[in-house]
Design an enzyme around this catalytic site. Structure first.
Site, mmCIF file in Angstrom:
data_model
loop_
_atom_site.group_PDB
_atom_site.id
_atom_site.type_symbol
_atom_site.label_atom_id
_atom_site.label_comp_id
_atom_site.label_asym_id
_atom_site.label_seq_id
_atom_site.Cartn_x
_atom_site.Cartn_y
_atom_site.Cartn_z
ATOM 1 C CE LYS A 53 -4.189 -2.388 2.164
ATOM 2 N NZ LYS A 53 -4.965 -2.541 3.240
ATOM 3 C CD GLN A 97 -3.821 -4.358 6.178
ATOM 4 O OE1 GLN A 97 -3.808 -3.134 5.707
ATOM 5 N NE2 GLN A 97 -4.211 -5.401 5.604
ATOM 6 C CG ASP A 120 -9.651 0.247 5.372
ATOM 7 O OD1 ASP A 120 -9.509 -0.251 4.302
ATOM 8 O OD2 ASP A 120 -8.889 -0.075 6.398
HETATM 9 N N1 L34 Z 1 -8.097 -2.126 7.297
HETATM 10 N N2 L34 Z 1 -7.367 -4.328 6.733
HETATM 11 C C1 L34 Z 1 -7.956 -3.072 6.554
HETATM 12 N N3 L34 Z 1 -8.350 -2.811 4.886
HETATM 13 C C2 L34 Z 1 -8.048 -3.663 4.041
HETATM 14 O O1 L34 Z 1 -8.404 -3.105 2.857
HETATM 15 C C3 L34 Z 1 -7.593 -4.902 4.445
HETATM 16 N N4 L34 Z 1 -7.357 -5.955 3.505
HETATM 17 C C4 L34 Z 1 -7.687 -7.297 3.773
HETATM 18 C C5 L34 Z 1 -7.010 -7.835 5.255
HETATM 19 N N5 L34 Z 1 -6.857 -6.464 6.033
HETATM 20 C C6 L34 Z 1 -7.105 -5.228 5.726
HETATM 21 C C7 L34 Z 1 -6.398 -6.027 2.671
HETATM 22 O O2 L34 Z 1 -5.587 -4.916 2.235
HETATM 23 C C8 L34 Z 1 -6.815 -8.154 2.647
HETATM 24 N N6 L34 Z 1 -6.220 -7.183 1.893
HETATM 25 C C9 L34 Z 1 -5.049 -7.353 0.955
HETATM 26 C C10 L34 Z 1 -4.541 -6.291 0.176
HETATM 27 C C11 L34 Z 1 -3.610 -6.866 -0.813
HETATM 28 C C12 L34 Z 1 -3.653 -8.031 -1.387
HETATM 29 C C13 L34 Z 1 -4.255 -9.125 -0.714
HETATM 30 C C14 L34 Z 1 -5.117 -8.537 0.332
HETATM 31 C C15 L34 Z 1 -2.718 -8.073 -2.361
HETATM 32 O O3 L34 Z 1 -1.922 -7.605 -2.766
HETATM 33 N N7 L34 Z 1 -2.782 -9.430 -2.998
HETATM 34 C C16 L34 Z 1 -1.694 -9.825 -4.091
HETATM 35 C C17 L34 Z 1 -0.519 -10.841 -3.331
HETATM 36 C C18 L34 Z 1 0.301 -10.276 -2.477
HETATM 37 C C19 L34 Z 1 1.080 -11.409 -1.946
HETATM 38 O O4 L34 Z 1 2.022 -11.859 -2.710
HETATM 39 O O5 L34 Z 1 1.127 -11.800 -0.713
HETATM 40 C C20 L34 Z 1 -2.605 -10.562 -5.076
HETATM 41 O O6 L34 Z 1 -2.208 -10.461 -6.296
HETATM 42 O O7 L34 Z 1 -3.730 -11.041 -4.612
#
Ligand code: L34
Length: 293
Positions: A53, A97, A120
């Site tokens: 982020k 988060q 959020d």
């Molecule tokens: N407050 N907490 C708050 N806001 C959010 O919007 C989140 N979320 C969820 C968990 N807690 C939170 C996230 O940010 C899930 N989440 C999130 C964000 C980004 C990714 C996955 C979950 C992401 O970038 N996923 C990548 C892979 C990342 C990796 O390699 O680990 C993808 O391509 O899916």
């Protein structure tokens, strides 16, 4: 049918280019959007999301304020930080988060965030506005899912949607957004969860399946109607000795088999995840604009 892949990474990149241009226009008016990121503890997945982020903010010119606190942080310390960020005019968005360490009261923290900085969309005021269809910050993951559907040409009007999972972050808000009387809503939505009696029977009727249960293998090919659109929100780390990290990411959907029946499907990684981050940038820019009008 072999599914077309919904490339979340590509759609996110395109949106981020649009947002970068918007930030440049704002900077020409001396407005610099600012996001405060708060991470308590050292959960490895949360750390990687938060880092992603912050990097995304940098890439498009949003000021980001990094706040990493130890796992032992007290409720009072966290509340004091939120109060400080609420009062800081450089900060347009506050992201705490989740999940927080168990000794902390998540509800109290979310309630303490100024709703005008709640990018959020988790503050009850914003949740309530969303439910009644008023303008509000929409939570990033469901908002990202709507964008993926819109930008892939998927119509929700009159569609049968089955959401699997009832979390506050994904299941509840996406169901609400999709039943709104609006061009990106107007769907007939069923929400399934751990107490649902016959999951397969529900999912089989769906034109659009949204899998957000947080468990690998939740949606299997036998449950999916031929030609359905499948959105996989799961980001599960499973052990994999062949990987350098020791794990690989899988969604909640049996991707290979379901892709044979679906018309469109999101991969994991590279589907919903990159859009979650993109919508956070979007909301932060919106907040900065509102602060200056
Ligand atoms: N407050 N907490 C708050 N806001 C959010 O919007 C989140 N979320 C969820 C968990 N807690 C939170 C996230 O940010 C899930 N989440 C999130 C964000 C980004 C990714 C996955 C979950 C992401 O970038 N996923 C990548 C892979 C990342 C990796 O390699 O680990 C993808 O391509 O899916």
């Amino acid at each position: 049918m072999a599914a077309r892949i919904i490339d979340g990474k590509a759609i996110a990149a395109q949106m981020r280019a649009e947002l970068k241009a918007e930030v440049e226009r704002l900077k020409a008016k001396a407005i610099v959007p600012g996001l405060a990121v708060v991470l308590v503890g050292d959960d490895p997945a949360s750390k990687s999301y938060v880092t992603a982020k912050e990097r995304a903010c940098e890439e498009i010119g949003i000021y980001s304020d990094d706040n990493r606190l130890p796992a032992e942080t007290t409720q009072e310390e966290l509340m004091a930080l939120v109060a400080k960020l609420n009062a800081d005019p450089r900060i347009n968005g506050i992201l705490v988060q989740l999940p927080l360490p168990k000794h902390l009261d998540e509800g109290a923290v979310l309630l303490a965030i100024d709703p005008a900085k709640d990018v959020d969309g988790f503050h009850p005021v914003n949740v309530g506005k969303m439910v009644v269809g008023e303008e509000a910050f929409l939570p990033c993951t469901p908002h990202g899912i709507i964008q993926l559907l819109v930008r892939s040409g998927v119509k929700t009007d009159g569609a049968e949607v089955v959401v699997v999972g009832r979390s506050n972050i994904v299941g509840k808000p996406i169901a609400n957004m999709l039943i709104q009387k609006s061009p990106t809503g107007n769907a007939t939505v069923t929400v399934c969860h751990t107490r649902t009696r016959d999951l397969a029977a529900h999912v089989r009727r769906a034109d659009i399946v949204i899998a957000a249960a947080g468990r690998p293998g939740t949606v299997t090919a036998d449950m999916v109607k031929e030609g359905a659109v499948v959105i996989d929100v799961g980001v599960n780390r499973v052990e994999d000795a062949t990987k350098k990290s020791g794990y690989r990411l899988v969604g909640d959907v049996d991707f290979e088999a379901v892709a044979e029946k679906a018309s469109l499907i999101t991969p994991v990684p590279g589907g919903v995840g990159p859009m979650t981050i993109t919508m956070l940038l979007y909301n932060t820019i919106e907040s900065a604009k509102r602060a200056h009008t």
